[in-house]
Design an enzyme around this catalytic site. Structure first.
Site, mmCIF file in Angstrom:
data_model
loop_
_atom_site.group_PDB
_atom_site.id
_atom_site.type_symbol
_atom_site.label_atom_id
_atom_site.label_comp_id
_atom_site.label_asym_id
_atom_site.label_seq_id
_atom_site.Cartn_x
_atom_site.Cartn_y
_atom_site.Cartn_z
ATOM 1 N N LYS A 74 -8.185 106.315 57.080
ATOM 2 C CA LYS A 74 -7.004 107.004 57.615
ATOM 3 C C LYS A 74 -5.898 106.963 56.571
ATOM 4 C CE LYS A 74 -3.870 106.769 61.627
ATOM 5 N NZ LYS A 74 -3.562 106.011 62.869
ATOM 6 N N SER A 149 -3.609 108.766 66.929
ATOM 7 C CA SER A 149 -3.292 109.427 65.678
ATOM 8 C C SER A 149 -4.442 109.426 64.659
ATOM 9 C CB SER A 149 -2.073 108.758 65.035
ATOM 10 O OG SER A 149 -2.300 107.377 64.795
ATOM 11 N N SER A 173 -4.472 104.564 69.159
ATOM 12 C CA SER A 173 -4.747 105.573 68.131
ATOM 13 C C SER A 173 -6.124 105.500 67.507
ATOM 14 C CB SER A 173 -3.683 105.491 67.030
ATOM 15 O OG SER A 173 -2.433 105.897 67.526
#
Length: 466
Positions: A74, A149, A173
């Site tokens: 990420k 996210s 997330s």
């Protein structure tokens, strides 16, 4: 699904394929994909590391279990020499000066990073639409959001563009996008994995979390990343989780679920009926199931977002273009700060900074912020009492199915409410795993603090039960 890590390890060790060919295949798939999961590919680094793995194998040397395994990161983690953007205009050209501890441990184990993955800017969102790289598209239905996210990370795993990915979980997330894309996603006990090198969103709940296609792969990656780190004083030493131990589920005698989650008017009827069907299957296996009382979901969401916004306002105050990021010059220093932050932060990030500064301001902090801190303590105490009565808490991951792309941006309040079933476990700092079974967006398995092993055990139990 069987362990992809074990399968690929054997293929590499047996010379059934080369590491360079494997990495090239993943890089090509990432570049060709139309799900907007990629912020940047790491071609030079990945192929250099793959060449070294092939050389070891050619020389007859043994390789470690993770050696040569391609993974995604990420784009909120530092990886020295690579661009780390947080999917934001402010950091779109920022290069990491160092490597996050969790990522370094994976590198030390021989895993190969192939991509920095698309996400909500600075982790601010539940749909991976708040990004300069375009909305992440769901792996099953590209008209729907990928979740957030860590949406790019979950979609990459679901589409086999990476073997596993490292997301970041503050209020759900990792777990929510894992559920949206039918893969496994773990938020470990807070502090089990060092946060050093992860861009801070809300420091009291930020967790490093793996996403993969099997319980075994989650276990392998978790073990490698775990441990005390002198650079993160909230981290702690933890025992390794043994593969054989998590196959023995005999110690699990009782499961609880929060009745108010299931009786809520907000839950999708199909998710509710599927969850209750799962509960009945668990009862048939001889496990006692108990209904539990918990805080209402709107209280959980309000408490979480009050604290998260306050912490992110503080954490992002350093990003003004002076030391980091895309500086925009204006007539004086104050105006330069203002226009740099105004032009480079997303609307959602600005909303959270303004909200955070509001709840921390004089006249509001006592009424809002301090009350939220007290509620967080009460939530933790509630969990302690619950785990005196049950071994595991089971819950839906989300009250509803993934929305269509664009809908969350029109209604931020609805986006916040999609976190209703994940944020409580973040506030309690508990180990929680999403499994791709039981409902359309999966199930969430939670155990008491530091009992990450039990979460993985119950995930194995569910594989054979539903």
């Amino acid at each position: 699904m069987e362990s992809q890590i074990h399968k690929i390890h054997q293929q590499l060790a047996n010379k059934e394929m080369s590491c360079v060919a494997l990495v090239t295949e993943k890089l090509n798939a990432l570049k060709a994909n139309t799900h907007n999961t990629v912020n940047s590919t790491l071609d030079d680094l990945a192929l250099d590391l793959a060449t070294k793995v092939d050389a070891k194998i050619a020389n007859g040397e043994s390789i470690g279990l993770l050696e040569g395994i391609p993974f995604g990161i990420k784009d909120v983690y530092m990886l020295q020499g690579t661009t780390t953007t947080a999917s934001s205009d402010l950091l779109k050209n920022y290069k990491s000066a160092y490597t996050a501890t969790a990522i370094q441990k994976l590198l030390d184990a021989g895993a190969i990073p192939v991509v920095k993955e698309n996400c909500d800017s600075f982790g601010h969102g539940s749909s991976s639409e708040n990004t300069i790289f375009g909305s992440v598209k769901n792996a099953i239905n590209p008209n729907l959001v990928g979740g957030g996210s860590s949406g790019g990370s979950a979609v990459n795993v679901a589409k086999d563009y990476t073997v596993f990915s490292i997301g970041g979980d503050t209020g759900g997330s990792v777990r929510q996008p894992a559920g949206y894309n039918h893969v496994y996603g773990l938020k470990p006990t807070y502090g089990r994995i060092s946060r050093y090198g992860l861009m801070a969103y809300a420091s009291s709940t930020d967790c490093v979390g793996p996403i993969a296609k099997s319980v075994e792969d989650i276990r392998i990656v978790l073990n490698v990343m775990s441990g005390k780190d002198i650079k993160d004083q909230t981290s702690y030493a933890s025992a390794e989780i043994n593969a054989e131990n998590i196959k023995d589920t005999s110690e699990i005698k009782s499961v609880g679920y929060f009745k108010n989650f299931i009786d809520s008017d907000a839950i999708d009827p199909k998710i509710k009926s599927d969850f209750l069907s799962t509960i009945e299957k668990i009862k048939v296996k001889g496990i006692e199931v108990k209904e539990l009382d918990f805080f209402q979901s709107d209280i959980l969401v309000s408490t979480y977002y009050t604290l998260a916004m306050a912490e992110t306002a503080s954490n992002l105050s350093r990003l003004d273009g002076s030391n980091y990021g895309n500086r925009i010059e204006d007539k004086n220093l104050k105006e330069s700060y203002a226009i740099t932050r105004s032009e480079n932060f997303s609307e959602e990030t600005k909303r959270r900074i303004v909200g955070g500064n509001q709840v921390l301001s004089q006249g509001f902090s006592d009424e809002i912020y301090l009350k939220s801190l007290a509620l967080r303590d009460a939530i933790s105490e509630n969990f302690e009492d619950d785990f005196k009565d049950v071994d595991i808490i089971l819950s839906p991951v989300t009250p509803s199915t993934p929305p269509e792309i664009g809908n969350s941006l029109k209604d931020p309040h609805a986006m916040y409410l999609s976190d209703a079933y994940t944020v409580g476990f973040s506030l309690g700092q508990l180990p929680t795993l999403t499994v791709p079974q039981g409902t359309e967006t999966g199930l969430q398995i939670t155990a008491a603090k530091t009992n990450d092993e039990l979460v993985l055990k119950f995930a194995n139990f569910l594989k054979d039960t539903i």
